[in-house]
Design an enzyme around this catalytic site. Structure first.
Site, PDB file in Angstrom:
ATOM      1  N   LYS A  70      87.551 -31.116 -15.072  1.00 46.08           N
ATOM      2  CA  LYS A  70      88.192 -32.393 -14.761  1.00 46.08           C
ATOM      3  C   LYS A  70      89.599 -31.937 -14.282  1.00 46.08           C
ATOM      4  CE  LYS A  70      90.208 -36.500 -16.984  1.00 46.08           C
ATOM      5  NZ  LYS A  70      90.197 -37.285 -17.927  1.00 46.08           N
ATOM      6  N   GLU A  80      89.197 -21.217 -19.883  1.00 48.94           N
ATOM      7  CA  GLU A  80      87.941 -20.644 -20.002  1.00 48.94           C
ATOM      8  C   GLU A  80      86.944 -20.692 -19.085  1.00 48.94           C
ATOM      9  OE1 GLU A  80      89.732 -22.585 -21.991  1.00 48.94           O
ATOM     10  OE2 GLU A  80      89.539 -21.897 -24.284  1.00 48.94           O
ATOM     11  N   GLY A 129      87.431 -36.583 -21.164  1.00 45.51           N
ATOM     12  CA  GLY A 129      86.590 -35.533 -21.319  1.00 45.51           C
ATOM     13  C   GLY A 129      85.462 -35.616 -22.337  1.00 45.51           C
ATOM     14  N   ARG A 130      85.738 -36.182 -23.649  1.00 46.95           N
ATOM     15  CA  ARG A 130      84.691 -36.348 -24.575  1.00 46.95           C
ATOM     16  C   ARG A 130      83.927 -37.476 -24.437  1.00 46.95           C
ATOM     17  NH1 ARG A 130      89.890 -36.285 -25.978  1.00 46.95           N
ATOM     18  NH2 ARG A 130      90.632 -38.172 -27.059  1.00 46.95           N
ATOM     19  N   GLU A 179      88.619 -35.552 -32.202  1.00 40.47           N
ATOM     20  CA  GLU A 179      89.619 -35.555 -31.075  1.00 40.47           C
ATOM     21  C   GLU A 179      90.170 -37.006 -30.724  1.00 40.47           C
ATOM     22  OE1 GLU A 179      90.342 -32.189 -27.737  1.00 40.47           O
ATOM     23  OE2 GLU A 179      88.784 -33.514 -27.213  1.00 40.47           O
ATOM     24  N   HIS A 220      67.773 -27.865 -47.448  1.00 41.14           N
ATOM     25  CA  HIS A 220      67.586 -26.660 -48.222  1.00 41.14           C
ATOM     26  C   HIS A 220      69.016 -26.051 -48.066  1.00 41.14           C
ATOM     27  CE1 HIS A 220      63.227 -26.934 -48.395  1.00 41.14           C
ATOM     28  NE2 HIS A 220      63.462 -27.692 -47.355  1.00 41.14           N
ATOM     29  N   LYS A 268      97.520 -24.049 -27.297  1.00 40.72           N
ATOM     30  CA  LYS A 268      97.091 -23.409 -25.768  1.00 40.72           C
ATOM     31  C   LYS A 268      98.233 -22.919 -25.566  1.00 40.72           C
ATOM     32  CE  LYS A 268      94.583 -26.455 -23.394  1.00 40.72           C
ATOM     33  NZ  LYS A 268      94.379 -27.820 -22.379  1.00 40.72           N
TER      34      LYS A 268
HETATM   35  C1  G6Q Z   1      88.202 -34.129 -24.106  1.00 38.70           C
HETATM   36  C2  G6Q Z   1      88.960 -32.996 -23.917  1.00 38.70           C
HETATM   37  C3  G6Q Z   1      88.855 -31.590 -23.737  1.00 38.70           C
HETATM   38  C4  G6Q Z   1      88.532 -31.082 -22.440  1.00 38.70           C
HETATM   39  C5  G6Q Z   1      88.412 -29.843 -22.105  1.00 38.70           C
HETATM   40  C6  G6Q Z   1      87.941 -29.145 -20.723  1.00 38.70           C
HETATM   41  O1  G6Q Z   1      88.340 -35.041 -24.206  1.00 38.70           O
HETATM   42  O2  G6Q Z   1      90.034 -33.476 -23.089  1.00 38.70           O
HETATM   43  O3  G6Q Z   1      87.742 -31.094 -24.378  1.00 38.70           O
HETATM   44  O4  G6Q Z   1      87.202 -31.787 -22.027  1.00 38.70           O
HETATM   45  O5  G6Q Z   1      89.592 -29.221 -22.452  1.00 38.70           O
HETATM   46  O6  G6Q Z   1      88.536 -29.680 -20.010  1.00 38.70           O
HETATM   47  P1  G6Q Z   1      88.294 -29.748 -18.216  1.00 38.70           P
HETATM   48  O7  G6Q Z   1      87.411 -30.731 -17.843  1.00 38.70           O
HETATM   49  O8  G6Q Z   1      89.701 -30.252 -17.578  1.00 38.70           O
HETATM   50  O9  G6Q Z   1      88.187 -28.350 -17.747  1.00 38.70           O
END
Ligand code: G6Q
Length: 532
Positions: A212, A218, A269-270, A356, A387, A502
């Site tokens: 986003k 990463e 994002g989540r 989160e 188990h 971060k």
């Molecule tokens: C979710 C967070 C987080 C995010 C990641 C990836 O709600 O904001 O998990 O989705 O850090 O972010 P980008 O999509 O911006 O790479």
């Protein structure tokens, strides 16, 4: 649309009532409590799922107090405002994200009057672009340099750009088109990328880069690495790479990608699995029609989540049981235990979505919260978990609230009868037995074989795990989490808590770049972080 001041549960009269009731909460081990009438009455029917709750420590009085709590907190009103575009992602009086929260608009296509016309029309534009893209992949308009069809897709993304989509793909693999396979790369650990690159034939692979912000370390690193791998095989990355990103992000550069799909700042994002973050990959794997079924299931649950009567509102009732168990009965953690192997990544998605969102200590009004917010969420599929960690669930000193998920029929419909029962029957028998055993316990004069019981669970039960029921389950949990955040009067939609680590890792990395080795640098790291 500004958000008005809402009460946290602490300010509600129903809070005191629930506190009183908690001292005499229903004892599930008492003679006759778990009777057949309780099993018949304590069922909430929602779209595609039923919530079975005889094994909650509730009775008519508690349910009525939970209803009052929902009414006093204005939970339905807030949910309706959220879906209509209120700026819910904010903290009063302090700089904050100040955003709308409109993930539900990504699937609000199935009624004539969407809750947020503008957001749904943006989502429709992206979905239409995707439909065209998918048919071009099918008819060969889009293909590799040799004119061959793309058969795999590698999704590069992390956090919300990975967990939900990955859990959905794993859940729905049984429906994947025969010539399609999906891989995921998320971790900056070089072994993650290397392992996927070992398996994938890049000549036939689409690389879907999902971010986003377009700036995530990463994802950026893994994209670069995969681009190098493409080039080393003489492949043109712009023919293979597709982007999902925010409008105007650093990744919003159509020259570098075969196609670019957008997500918007009002989708967290989540909460983004039904946006292009999950939809491009799912559309590739399942085809457009099944993608629509998935979205429809989610939309059905969104509508059901607006029901005012808590006994007819599955996500809200589940949220309120969570509050009751966590804040009044003292359960610190929540185990989500799907009796469905395809859901094996779903607890990991919920861990992010819940923890989160609701792992917060500050209210929306900026004051400290005065009671516990989100629980620790964890889980693994049954019967495997039986188990492993169920010992603690049955006899540990920690009381854990459990949410079982089950299906009457298996997903693939391939089963065998062994010793007079099918595997699906064995699976379901285990699920039901665990729920009842946790609740009733068993008296034994041998203390080591005694089960105290009175351990709570619910069962979410559907007919079968399909794209539609998966969509419903996903949005059920999204709504549950949102409702709990409203109860605690916290902002469930930001994630400031991930920033400090971060920031420090960026500083530490610059020290490593200057000094080289790892291991003797603790002092340098602390100095860089201003801690020495
Ligand atoms: C979710 C967070 C987080 C995010 C990641 C990836 O709600 O904001 O998990 O989705 O850090 O972010 P980008 O999509 O911006 O790479």
């Amino acid at each position: 649309m500004p958000i008005q001041h809402w009460k946290s549960i602490l300010e509600c009269r129903a809070f005191d009532e629930l506190e009183k009731l908690s001292s005499k909460a229903c004892d599930l081990t008492a003679e006759g409590v778990l009777n057949s009438s309780r099993f018949e009455r304590y069922v909430c029917q929602g779209p595609l799922f039923d919530l079975l709750y005889p094994c909650q420590r509730v009775d008519a009085e508690v349910l009525s107090a939970l209803q009052s709590l929902a009414d006093e907190c204005g939970l339905i009103e807030q949910f309706v405002q959220m879906r209509a575009g209120a700026v819910m992602n904010r903290i009063e009086g302090y700089p904050s994200e100040e955003r709308q929260v409109l993930h539900t608009a990504c699937r609000d296509f199935f009624s004539d009057s969407p809750a947020s016309v503008e957001a749904t029309s943006n989502a429709k534009i992206e979905l239409e672009k995707l439909r065209t893209f998918l048919s071009q992949l099918k008819d060969g308009t889009i293909c590799n340099a040799e004119g061959e069809a793309f058969t795999s897709l590698v999704q590069i993304g992390i956090g919300g750009s990975d967990l939900g989509p990955r859990a959905m793909y794993e859940a729905l693999r049984a429906y994947t088109e025969p010539d399609r396979e999906v891989f995921f790369i998320s971790n900056v650990d070089p072994d993650d990328c290397a392992a996927v690159l070992e398996k994938v034939d890049l000549t036939r692979a689409l690389i879907l880069v999902v971010s986003k912000s377009g700036t995530t370390l990463e994802t950026h690193t893994n994209e670069k690495r995969v681009r190098v791998a493409l080039k080393s095989q003489g492949l043109d990355p712009s023919r293979h790479c597709v982007a999902v990103t925010g409008v105007s992000s650093p990744m919003d550069d159509p020259d570098r990608y075969l196609r670019t799909f957008y997500m918007y700042d009002y989708i967290g994002g989540r909460f983004s699995s039904t946006s292009m973050v999950g939809a491009v990959m799912l559309g590739f794997a399942l085809g457009y029609d099944l993608l629509l079924e998935f979205l429809e299931g989610a939309a059905l649950m969104d509508v059901a989540a607006e029901q005012r009567n808590i006994r007819e509102n599955l996500p809200l009732l589940l949220a309120l049981f969570g509050v009751w168990n966590h804040n009044f009965l003292g359960m610190e953690t929540l185990a989500v235990l799907p009796y469905s192997q395809p859901l094996h990544r779903f607890p990991a998605h919920l861990q992010q979505c819940d923890m989160e969102s609701n792992g917060k200590s500050v209210q929306r009004s900026a004051g400290r919260v005065q009671l516990k917010t989100g629980p620790v969420v964890w889980g693994e599929p049954g019967t495997n978990g039986q188990h492993a960690f169920y010992q603690l669930l049955h006899q540990g000193t920690e009381y854990v609230a459990v949410e079982f998920i089950g299906f009457r029929r298996s997903q693939r419909n391939v089963d065998v009868e062994v010793e007079g029962s099918t595997s699906q029957q064995k699976l379901l028998a285990n699920l039901l037995a665990q729920s009842v055993a946790l609740a009733t316990g068993r008296k034994d004069s041998n203390p080591n074989r005694n089960f105290d019981g009175n351990r709570v669970s619910v069962i979410l039960m559907a007919d079968r795990l399909t794209p539609k029921s998966m969509g419903a389950l996903l949005s059920l949990y999204e709504a549950k989490i949102v409702y709990q955040g409203f109860c605690w009067n916290i902002n469930s939609f930001d994630q400031e808590g991930v920033q400090l680590g971060k920031l420090l890792s960026t500083k530490f990395l610059s020290v490593m770049k200057q000094k080289g080795t790892i291991g003797t640098l603790a002092g340098d790291f602390l100095a860089a972080a201003g801690l020495k």
